[in-house]
Design an enzyme around this catalytic site. Structure first.
Site, PDB file in Angstrom:
ATOM      1  N   GLU A  27       0.849  -1.189   0.000  1.00 31.58           N
ATOM      2  CA  GLU A  27       0.000   0.000   0.000  1.00 31.58           C
ATOM      3  C   GLU A  27       0.886   1.241   0.000  1.00 31.58           C
ATOM      4  O   GLU A  27       1.999   1.224   0.549  1.00 31.58           O
ATOM      5  CB  GLU A  27      -0.912   0.007   1.231  1.00 31.58           C
ATOM      6  CG  GLU A  27      -1.847   1.217   1.295  1.00 31.58           C
ATOM      7  CD  GLU A  27      -2.839   1.143   2.459  1.00 31.58           C
ATOM      8  OE1 GLU A  27      -3.640   2.084   2.599  1.00 31.58           O
ATOM      9  OE2 GLU A  27      -2.793   0.157   3.222  1.00 31.58           O
ATOM     10  N   ASN A  72      -6.655   1.571   2.840  1.00 29.26           N
ATOM     11  CA  ASN A  72      -7.355   2.844   2.981  1.00 29.26           C
ATOM     12  C   ASN A  72      -6.938   3.848   1.911  1.00 29.26           C
ATOM     13  O   ASN A  72      -7.742   4.676   1.477  1.00 29.26           O
ATOM     14  CB  ASN A  72      -7.093   3.432   4.371  1.00 29.26           C
ATOM     15  CG  ASN A  72      -7.699   2.594   5.483  1.00 29.26           C
ATOM     16  OD1 ASN A  72      -8.471   1.674   5.241  1.00 29.26           O
ATOM     17  ND2 ASN A  72      -7.342   2.907   6.713  1.00 29.26           N
ATOM     18  N   ASN A 172     -12.295  -1.002  -0.606  1.00 28.90           N
ATOM     19  CA  ASN A 172     -11.601  -1.439   0.604  1.00 28.90           C
ATOM     20  C   ASN A 172     -12.358  -0.982   1.846  1.00 28.90           C
ATOM     21  O   ASN A 172     -12.671   0.209   1.982  1.00 28.90           O
ATOM     22  CB  ASN A 172     -10.188  -0.852   0.649  1.00 28.90           C
ATOM     23  CG  ASN A 172      -9.470  -1.179   1.953  1.00 28.90           C
ATOM     24  OD1 ASN A 172      -9.024  -2.304   2.151  1.00 28.90           O
ATOM     25  ND2 ASN A 172      -9.368  -0.207   2.850  1.00 28.90           N
ATOM     26  N   GLU A 173     -12.675  -1.929   2.730  1.00 33.56           N
ATOM     27  CA  GLU A 173     -13.226  -1.634   4.065  1.00 33.56           C
ATOM     28  C   GLU A 173     -14.319  -0.572   4.036  1.00 33.56           C
ATOM     29  O   GLU A 173     -14.327   0.357   4.863  1.00 33.56           O
ATOM     30  CB  GLU A 173     -12.100  -1.219   5.024  1.00 33.56           C
ATOM     31  CG  GLU A 173     -11.154  -2.358   5.334  1.00 33.56           C
ATOM     32  CD  GLU A 173     -10.118  -2.027   6.410  1.00 33.56           C
ATOM     33  OE1 GLU A 173     -10.075  -0.868   6.869  1.00 33.56           O
ATOM     34  OE2 GLU A 173      -9.358  -2.931   6.793  1.00 33.56           O
ATOM     35  N   TYR A 244      -6.793  -8.012  12.469  1.00 32.27           N
ATOM     36  CA  TYR A 244      -5.487  -7.734  13.068  1.00 32.27           C
ATOM     37  C   TYR A 244      -5.552  -8.084  14.548  1.00 32.27           C
ATOM     38  O   TYR A 244      -6.570  -7.862  15.213  1.00 32.27           O
ATOM     39  CB  TYR A 244      -5.107  -6.264  12.893  1.00 32.27           C
ATOM     40  CG  TYR A 244      -4.893  -5.864  11.451  1.00 32.27           C
ATOM     41  CD1 TYR A 244      -3.691  -6.157  10.816  1.00 32.27           C
ATOM     42  CD2 TYR A 244      -5.886  -5.207  10.732  1.00 32.27           C
ATOM     43  CE1 TYR A 244      -3.482  -5.801   9.495  1.00 32.27           C
ATOM     44  CE2 TYR A 244      -5.686  -4.846   9.402  1.00 32.27           C
ATOM     45  CZ  TYR A 244      -4.480  -5.144   8.791  1.00 32.27           C
ATOM     46  OH  TYR A 244      -4.281  -4.798   7.476  1.00 32.27           O
ATOM     47  N   GLU A 292      -6.462  -8.983   4.261  1.00 39.31           N
ATOM     48  CA  GLU A 292      -5.631  -8.263   5.241  1.00 39.31           C
ATOM     49  C   GLU A 292      -5.638  -9.053   6.534  1.00 39.31           C
ATOM     50  O   GLU A 292      -6.702  -9.276   7.120  1.00 39.31           O
ATOM     51  CB  GLU A 292      -6.150  -6.833   5.504  1.00 39.31           C
ATOM     52  CG  GLU A 292      -5.904  -5.850   4.385  1.00 39.31           C
ATOM     53  CD  GLU A 292      -6.240  -4.417   4.792  1.00 39.31           C
ATOM     54  OE1 GLU A 292      -6.037  -4.071   5.991  1.00 39.31           O
ATOM     55  OE2 GLU A 292      -6.702  -3.648   3.937  1.00 39.31           O
ATOM     56  N   GLN A 351       1.594  -5.852   5.993  1.00 36.49           N
ATOM     57  CA  GLN A 351       1.962  -5.641   4.608  1.00 36.49           C
ATOM     58  C   GLN A 351       3.311  -6.281   4.339  1.00 36.49           C
ATOM     59  O   GLN A 351       3.823  -7.009   5.186  1.00 36.49           O
ATOM     60  CB  GLN A 351       1.961  -4.151   4.306  1.00 36.49           C
ATOM     61  CG  GLN A 351       0.573  -3.524   4.429  1.00 36.49           C
ATOM     62  CD  GLN A 351       0.496  -2.068   4.008  1.00 36.49           C
ATOM     63  OE1 GLN A 351       1.398  -1.548   3.380  1.00 36.49           O
ATOM     64  NE2 GLN A 351      -0.582  -1.410   4.378  1.00 36.49           N
TER      65      GLN A 351
END
Length: 500
Positions: A27, A72, A172-173, A244, A292, A351
């Site tokens: 990213e 993001n 994304n999200e 996460y 992720e 990442q």
């Protein structure tokens, strides 16, 4: 010392080991791109400005797929800014991480890097500030061979052949209030369906991932998946999941049990997708793209973006320094992903470089391996063939966060005559003597490696990244089709066996 037992039978399979399980993520965040994969003038940099030392470690890590360019970041990204003559590219504010993006690296540069790294690109489109038209334009730029205006633009920029990107993330999200262009499930589901329908009209061969929940703890979890998939069912192949984990407070024992949450996350998303399929009277199966996942200490200072008038290029952000305990958790999360290979069709460790990453770089200096590098690299290298169902009889372990959980977790894979078993001892203070029943099939030991340390909070560094690595486990004993070994506290282990 406590004891546990596993029964492993090659006749009982879950599904194939999917190479896409071993994806990662690049990213435009912090130093992932600039001084991460890309640093012109570095002693190892090639003619395109890519660090050869990072490329070498990427190949050693065994990464199969890279998701790009966010995250993001993608929800405010104008992909056109990152193509064409570099000197003419605009500098843009990145609202997601309060940074400045010079757009020196864009789609064409990433595709060059991906080819050098030998990985499959996984592209994300901006459904935050943009929508269907921009997604179609990017798809045309990447996948249409020639003659159309945008395909010819790519050719004029030096890429005569199309990139033929197969996997595309529809935003994304979008469930997260922090996301630029955050939407309700209904708003996003409709936009995702419209965009997916149009993208398939251009290239029917692509695989599309709809945004699922960015956390199992989200208030909308479950209902979000149901609403989105109800609208986009016909057009998408997978739904995403993000998770996460980190040690909360001083509760290392609970943290070591984090994979219990990932197991539940996967099973509940699969159940929700199947319920939508049943309501649609559909035989279609929706996979999960766990695109992720990692350990990320979100409350640390290095996770706080700049503020005010400070819009730096490639600031130090999210540069967690990982411990042995963190590596054990990462190894356990990989066990969970493999165990659910029937539904998890793709996954990305977030990442790759510098930003919550297995690979770290010193600007102008060396690249080095974090502790989490090792279980990922060994699992990616040696998991092959079929994932096997493992019957586990383990002592139980009390935790504050997850209740009572098994102290031992394991998965096995079988391919090319080899059997590989990955094991984790989650107990902080007790070793576990473990027996493996191979159901009458005699094997010879190829190797057994264990990652552990007397101090589970030991962290590698640029000065010392090779003294705490997986080492031979000398406790292994073979007796016909039985294997016995001891797993030290807070440890990750790989046992490789060859059938006689």
């Amino acid at each position: 010392m406590r004891s546990a037992s596993l029964v492993v039978d090659p006749a009982f399979t879950v599904g194939p080991v999917r190479r896409r399980t071993f994806g990662s993520f690049v990213e435009h965040l912090g130093r992932c791109v600039y001084t991460g994969i890309y640093e012109p003038g570095h002693p190892t940099s090639d003619e395109d400005g890519f660090r050869e030392d990072v490329l070498a470690l990427t190949r050693e890590l065994g990464v199969s797929t890279i998701r790009y360019p966010g995250g993001n970041f993608v929800s405010g990204y104008r992909w056109e800014d990152g193509v064409g003559p570099v000197a003419e590219r605009p500098r843009r504010l990145d609202l997601a991480w309060h940074s400045m993006d010079p757009n020196t690296v864009g789609t064409d540069e990433f595709m060059k890097w991906a080819a050098k790294a030998g990985i499959e690109p996984m592209m994300a489109v901006n459904l935050g500030t943009r929508g269907t038209e921009a997604a179609l334009d990017l798809l045309e730029y990447c996948n249409i061979p020639a003659d159309s205006a945008i395909a010819e633009r790519r050719r004029a920029n030096g890429a005569d052949e199309p990139y033929r990107v197969k996997m595309w993330c529809l935003g994304n999200e979008m469930d997260g209030p922090w996301q630029i262009g955050h939407k309700t499930a209904h708003e996003y589901g409709r936009l995702a369906a419209e965009t997916a329908r149009a993208m398939r009209m251009m290239d029917p061969s692509i695989e599309l991932v709809a945004c699922g929940s960015s956390s199992r703890a989200m208030p909308t979890f479950g209902e979000w998946e149901r609403t989105v998939l109800t609208q986009a069912w016909e057009f998408v192949d997978m739904v995403s999941a993000h998770a996460y984990y980190w040690e909360r407070g001083d509760d290392l024992q609970s943290f070591l049990g984090s994979a219990v949450d990932m197991d539940r996350f996967i099973e509940q998303v699969a159940a929700t997708a199947d319920a939508v399929g049943a309501a649609n009277k559909s035989e279609k199966v929706i996979g999960i793209s766990f695109d992720e996942w990692n350990v990320w200490y979100q409350d640390r200072a290095e996770s706080k973006p700049p503020t005010g008038d400070d819009w730096p290029v490639a600031p130090v952000l999210l540069e967690d320094n990982y411990s042995v305990a963190d590596a054990v958790v990462v190894g356990n999360l990989l066990i969970s992903l493999l165990r659910h290979t029937d539904r998890v069709w793709s996954a990305n460790l977030a990442q790759l470089v510098n930003v919550i990453a297995p690979i770290m770089t010193v600007p102008g200096g060396k690249a080095w391996k974090q502790t989490i590098f090792h279980p990922f690299a060994l699992t990616a290298r040696h998991a092959s063939g079929e994932v096997l169902r493992v019957h586990l009889d383990s002592p139980q372990l009390p935790t504050t966060e997850f209740g009572t959980i098994p102290a031992l977790d394991a998965v096995a894979t079988s391919g090319d005559g080899n059997l590989t078993v990955f094991l984790v001892n989650r107990s902080l203070d007790e070793s576990v003597t473990t027996s493996l029943d191979l159901r009458g099939q005699e094997h010879d030991l190829i190797e057994a490696l264990t990652l552990s340390n007397d101090d589970p909070r030991y962290q590698a560094s640029a000065e010392d990244d090779d003294t705490v690595v997986p080492l031979p486990n000398r406790s292994v004993k073979l007796d016909g089709a039985l294997v016995e070994l001891t797993l030290p506290p807070a440890s990750w282990t790989m046992v490789r066996l060859a059938a006689r």
